[in-house]
Design a protein around this motif. Sequence first.
Motif, PDB file in Angstrom:
ATOM      1  N   TYR A  75       0.850  -1.190   0.000  1.00  0.00           N
ATOM      2  CA  TYR A  75       0.000   0.000   0.000  1.00  0.00           C
ATOM      3  C   TYR A  75       0.886   1.242   0.000  1.00  0.00           C
ATOM      4  O   TYR A  75       1.971   1.248   0.601  1.00  0.00           O
ATOM      5  N   VAL A  76       0.391   2.295  -0.645  1.00  0.00           N
ATOM      6  CA  VAL A  76       1.117   3.564  -0.698  1.00  0.00           C
ATOM      7  C   VAL A  76       0.161   4.693  -0.345  1.00  0.00           C
ATOM      8  O   VAL A  76      -0.917   4.822  -0.955  1.00  0.00           O
ATOM      9  N   HIS A  78       0.243   8.638  -0.404  1.00  0.00           N
ATOM     10  CA  HIS A  78       1.049   9.765  -0.891  1.00  0.00           C
ATOM     11  C   HIS A  78       0.546  11.069  -0.280  1.00  0.00           C
ATOM     12  O   HIS A  78      -0.495  11.601  -0.670  1.00  0.00           O
ATOM     13  N   LEU A 107       4.060   6.993  -9.341  1.00  0.00           N
ATOM     14  CA  LEU A 107       3.149   6.034  -9.976  1.00  0.00           C
ATOM     15  C   LEU A 107       3.854   5.222 -11.057  1.00  0.00           C
ATOM     16  O   LEU A 107       3.574   4.030 -11.228  1.00  0.00           O
ATOM     17  N   LEU A 110       5.752   2.557  -9.430  1.00  0.00           N
ATOM     18  CA  LEU A 110       4.858   1.543  -8.874  1.00  0.00           C
ATOM     19  C   LEU A 110       4.312   0.589  -9.930  1.00  0.00           C
ATOM     20  O   LEU A 110       3.644  -0.402  -9.588  1.00  0.00           O
ATOM     21  N   ALA A 116      -0.020  -3.268  -5.867  1.00  0.00           N
ATOM     22  CA  ALA A 116      -0.023  -2.206  -4.851  1.00  0.00           C
ATOM     23  C   ALA A 116      -1.254  -1.319  -5.013  1.00  0.00           C
ATOM     24  O   ALA A 116      -1.673  -1.011  -6.128  1.00  0.00           O
ATOM     25  N   ARG A 117      -1.823  -0.918  -3.892  1.00  0.00           N
ATOM     26  CA  ARG A 117      -2.963   0.001  -3.883  1.00  0.00           C
ATOM     27  C   ARG A 117      -2.475   1.346  -3.350  1.00  0.00           C
ATOM     28  O   ARG A 117      -1.794   1.402  -2.321  1.00  0.00           O
ATOM     29  N   THR A 118      -2.839   2.430  -4.043  1.00  0.00           N
ATOM     30  CA  THR A 118      -2.292   3.753  -3.742  1.00  0.00           C
ATOM     31  C   THR A 118      -3.412   4.759  -3.508  1.00  0.00           C
ATOM     32  O   THR A 118      -4.378   4.816  -4.274  1.00  0.00           O
ATOM     33  N   SER A 152      -2.943  11.255 -12.185  1.00  0.00           N
ATOM     34  CA  SER A 152      -3.132  10.055 -11.363  1.00  0.00           C
ATOM     35  C   SER A 152      -4.199   9.150 -11.967  1.00  0.00           C
ATOM     36  O   SER A 152      -3.996   7.935 -12.116  1.00  0.00           O
ATOM     37  N   GLN A 161      -3.374   0.511 -12.875  1.00  0.00           N
ATOM     38  CA  GLN A 161      -2.991   0.577 -11.466  1.00  0.00           C
ATOM     39  C   GLN A 161      -4.203   0.844 -10.587  1.00  0.00           C
ATOM     40  O   GLN A 161      -5.217   1.393 -11.031  1.00  0.00           O
ATOM     41  N   ILE A 163      -5.608   3.015  -8.004  1.00  0.00           N
ATOM     42  CA  ILE A 163      -5.353   4.359  -7.485  1.00  0.00           C
ATOM     43  C   ILE A 163      -6.656   4.993  -7.054  1.00  0.00           C
ATOM     44  O   ILE A 163      -7.618   5.085  -7.824  1.00  0.00           O
ATOM     45  N   LEU A 225      -7.398   2.687   1.271  1.00  0.00           N
ATOM     46  CA  LEU A 225      -6.338   1.785   0.827  1.00  0.00           C
ATOM     47  C   LEU A 225      -6.834   0.340   0.774  1.00  0.00           C
ATOM     48  O   LEU A 225      -6.512  -0.415  -0.149  1.00  0.00           O
TER      49      LEU A 225
END
Length: 313
Positions: A75-76, A78, A107, A110, A116-118, A152, A161, A163, A225
């Motif tokens: 997880y990210v 930002h 991104l 990533l 990964a979930r951002t 994004s 992704q 996001i 997230l």
Amino acid sequence: MDGAELTGKKVLITGASGFTGRHAVHYFQGAGADVAAVVRRPDVYAFDKKVGIHVCDLNDKNQVRELIKHVQPDYVLHLAGKNSVPDSWADPLLVLETNVMAVLYLLDALRSCPDARTVIVGSRLKYTPEPGRVPAPPHPYSLSKALEEMVSLSWMSLFGQQIMLAEPGNLIGAGPSTGICSLLARHVVACEQTGKTEAFRLSGRQNTRDFLDVRDAVRAYAVLLLHGTSGRVYPVVSGVERSLGEIAELLLSMTDAEVPMRWDGASSGPDGAGKQEELSELRRLGWQPQIAFEDSLRDILSDVRARQGRIIE
């Protein structure tokens, strides 16, 4: 939210030494996550020794790639960026680089972590263009946050992704905030300590804003997230509009000091951040504010008093 969902997961937090970042690191660490705190300088704030500290200039794409390659986050969050309107007038290119290019570098890096979930934390001050009209953002900061959102969501569409975007209201709480509640609390404590007589200037007494405790906001980011829908923009607000007059009265009720204030300018209407319908999406995911506004103000005062060397029981 079940804290077990984060146990052992790698959570990367950018802007970790900032106001929200410090609370986020504390929350995710407490939830059992393996926290990677990303900072520009390691000496700004002392984290718990269990927190992994990663020094990285997010405007350097090579450093960002090495960071993601090393951490391999699940997880990210930002949080990093420039959030000052005056600074955006002083150096618009730096604000655009920091708020737009840094997100792209992150991104793009990533892409090597497809699962990964951002969550990108944006701003309700973003500029929303009107079709068929010449763009007229009110300031460069507003433009930077609009472009941040656009790139994004575009990266999500282009590269698949996961996001989510969060748009917080006015966040309050203990820590290095430059928001009106913290500034007013510092004035109160200065009056307690030195008998300061210079009046604190505020705009219209009836001006209203939506205020949310930063800890509630961090919980919302955690929910997004884990359970947010990719491509959605989620307002993160309390749903309650409060006037500057109400804030001033509450803070004055928490001190015995004489605290001079000066009201300048006309009052305006609400900022639009607290519409109840905007809370529905997050509430469907199981989140709602938990910390009372008065408790947030008490925590701010206690924090300022402690940091300025006077603790009042």
